[in-house]
Motif scaffolding. Sequence first.
Motif, short mmCIF file in Angstrom:
data_model
loop_
_atom_site.label_atom_id
_atom_site.label_comp_id
_atom_site.label_asym_id
_atom_site.label_seq_id
_atom_site.Cartn_x
_atom_site.Cartn_y
_atom_site.Cartn_z
N ASN A 167 34.92 -37.50 32.49
CA ASN A 167 35.97 -38.44 32.12
C ASN A 167 37.26 -37.63 32.06
O ASN A 167 37.28 -36.51 31.53
CB ASN A 167 35.70 -39.09 30.76
CG ASN A 167 34.56 -40.10 30.84
OD1 ASN A 167 34.70 -41.17 31.42
ND2 ASN A 167 33.43 -39.75 30.25
N TYR A 210 33.16 -33.62 29.57
CA TYR A 210 32.06 -33.47 30.55
C TYR A 210 30.72 -33.48 29.83
O TYR A 210 30.59 -33.01 28.70
CB TYR A 210 32.22 -32.14 31.29
CG TYR A 210 31.01 -31.76 32.12
CD1 TYR A 210 30.83 -32.26 33.40
CD2 TYR A 210 30.03 -30.91 31.60
CE1 TYR A 210 29.72 -31.92 34.15
CE2 TYR A 210 28.91 -30.56 32.34
CZ TYR A 210 28.77 -31.08 33.62
OH TYR A 210 27.65 -30.75 34.36
N LYS A 231 24.08 -34.74 33.26
CA LYS A 231 23.04 -35.76 33.26
C LYS A 231 21.90 -35.29 34.15
O LYS A 231 22.04 -35.21 35.36
CB LYS A 231 23.61 -37.09 33.77
CG LYS A 231 22.59 -38.24 33.78
CD LYS A 231 23.25 -39.52 34.30
CE LYS A 231 22.25 -40.66 34.37
NZ LYS A 231 22.88 -41.91 34.90
N ASN A 286 20.27 -34.89 39.61
CA ASN A 286 21.18 -34.38 38.59
C ASN A 286 22.61 -34.84 38.88
O ASN A 286 23.02 -34.93 40.04
CB ASN A 286 21.14 -32.85 38.53
CG ASN A 286 19.80 -32.33 38.04
OD1 ASN A 286 19.03 -33.06 37.41
ND2 ASN A 286 19.50 -31.08 38.33
N ARG A 287 23.38 -35.10 37.83
CA ARG A 287 24.74 -35.60 38.00
C ARG A 287 25.69 -34.90 37.02
O ARG A 287 25.35 -34.59 35.89
CB ARG A 287 24.80 -37.12 37.76
CG ARG A 287 24.00 -37.96 38.74
CD ARG A 287 24.59 -37.96 40.13
NE ARG A 287 23.85 -38.85 41.03
CZ ARG A 287 22.82 -38.45 41.77
NH1 ARG A 287 22.40 -37.20 41.71
NH2 ARG A 287 22.22 -39.30 42.58
N HIS A 288 26.93 -34.69 37.51
CA HIS A 288 28.04 -34.33 36.64
C HIS A 288 28.66 -35.63 36.14
O HIS A 288 28.96 -36.52 36.95
CB HIS A 288 29.11 -33.55 37.41
CG HIS A 288 28.67 -32.23 37.94
ND1 HIS A 288 28.22 -31.21 37.13
CD2 HIS A 288 28.62 -31.75 39.22
CE1 HIS A 288 27.93 -30.15 37.87
NE2 HIS A 288 28.16 -30.46 39.14
N VAL A 289 28.87 -35.75 34.86
CA VAL A 289 29.54 -36.93 34.31
C VAL A 289 30.88 -36.47 33.72
O VAL A 289 30.92 -35.75 32.72
CB VAL A 289 28.69 -37.62 33.23
CG1 VAL A 289 29.40 -38.87 32.70
CG2 VAL A 289 27.32 -38.01 33.80
N GLY A 308 33.39 -41.00 35.91
CA GLY A 308 32.28 -41.39 36.76
C GLY A 308 31.27 -40.27 36.88
O GLY A 308 31.30 -39.29 36.11
N GLU A 309 30.35 -40.43 37.84
CA GLU A 309 29.30 -39.45 38.09
C GLU A 309 29.48 -38.84 39.46
O GLU A 309 29.81 -39.53 40.42
CB GLU A 309 27.91 -40.10 37.99
CG GLU A 309 27.59 -40.65 36.60
CD GLU A 309 26.17 -41.21 36.53
OE1 GLU A 309 25.45 -41.17 37.55
OE2 GLU A 309 25.78 -41.67 35.44
N TRP A 310 29.24 -37.53 39.53
CA TRP A 310 29.33 -36.80 40.79
C TRP A 310 28.04 -36.01 40.99
O TRP A 310 27.46 -35.49 40.04
CB TRP A 310 30.52 -35.84 40.77
CG TRP A 310 31.85 -36.51 40.92
CD1 TRP A 310 32.61 -36.60 42.05
CD2 TRP A 310 32.61 -37.19 39.90
NE1 TRP A 310 33.78 -37.28 41.82
CE2 TRP A 310 33.81 -37.66 40.50
CE3 TRP A 310 32.39 -37.45 38.54
CZ2 TRP A 310 34.78 -38.36 39.79
CZ3 TRP A 310 33.35 -38.16 37.83
CH2 TRP A 310 34.53 -38.61 38.46
N ASP A 311 27.60 -35.94 42.24
CA ASP A 311 26.36 -35.21 42.56
C ASP A 311 26.47 -33.74 42.19
O ASP A 311 27.54 -33.13 42.34
CB ASP A 311 26.04 -35.33 44.05
CG ASP A 311 25.67 -36.75 44.45
OD1 ASP A 311 25.32 -37.55 43.57
OD2 ASP A 311 25.75 -37.06 45.66
#
Length: 201
Positions: free
Chosen positions: A107, A91, A94, A102-105, A156-159
Amino acid sequence: MKPGSLSLSIAALIGLLFAPGILLAEDPSPAPTPSLEERVSDLEQRIQSIEHIPVVAFALKLRGSTEQNAATTPATTPQSDSPLELVGWDYRFKEGQQSYENRHVFNYVLKNVSEKPIKLIHGTLLFTDLLGEKIVAIKLNPDVAYPSGQTVSTGGEWDVSPLNPSERRMATMNHNDIKATLLIQGVAFDDNTTWTAGKQQ
């Protein structure tokens, strides 16, 4: 002023003080006390008026949506018969120019432990602290193929939800202090058979 005139003036003032109109102004009759039903009805009307204010209505809608999402988060029940298992994850946070950017990235790596290839999944990765308090939950990418017996990495990216400040903990906590739980609701195999959590397969 003559004594007689003074007496008349005093008498006139006393008469005015005790006139019906003056008494009514000085000592009005108490207003009748409204009944309990009337007070409840008045309170309901005031609440309805407040709820129809655009800003208040929007805030209530957001709150309801957040509560609904929280209520539908799966419980952290181990799934011993799941066709997928979590192998690993990483994690990073971002940060956008604005807070809503803002984003959670994430994998993550999943392994197909079944005997059939998987072509569709519905599931969640739930992240909690060591005491079980939820930090964040993300929906898995559904359209990822998982060959039988193999591991696949995706991400991916999550809000980042502004209504859930605890999500910001992901950016500051040691990953060793975070527990990730894989919750699979269902999968579809290449032969179009399916597996659903909680159902006898």
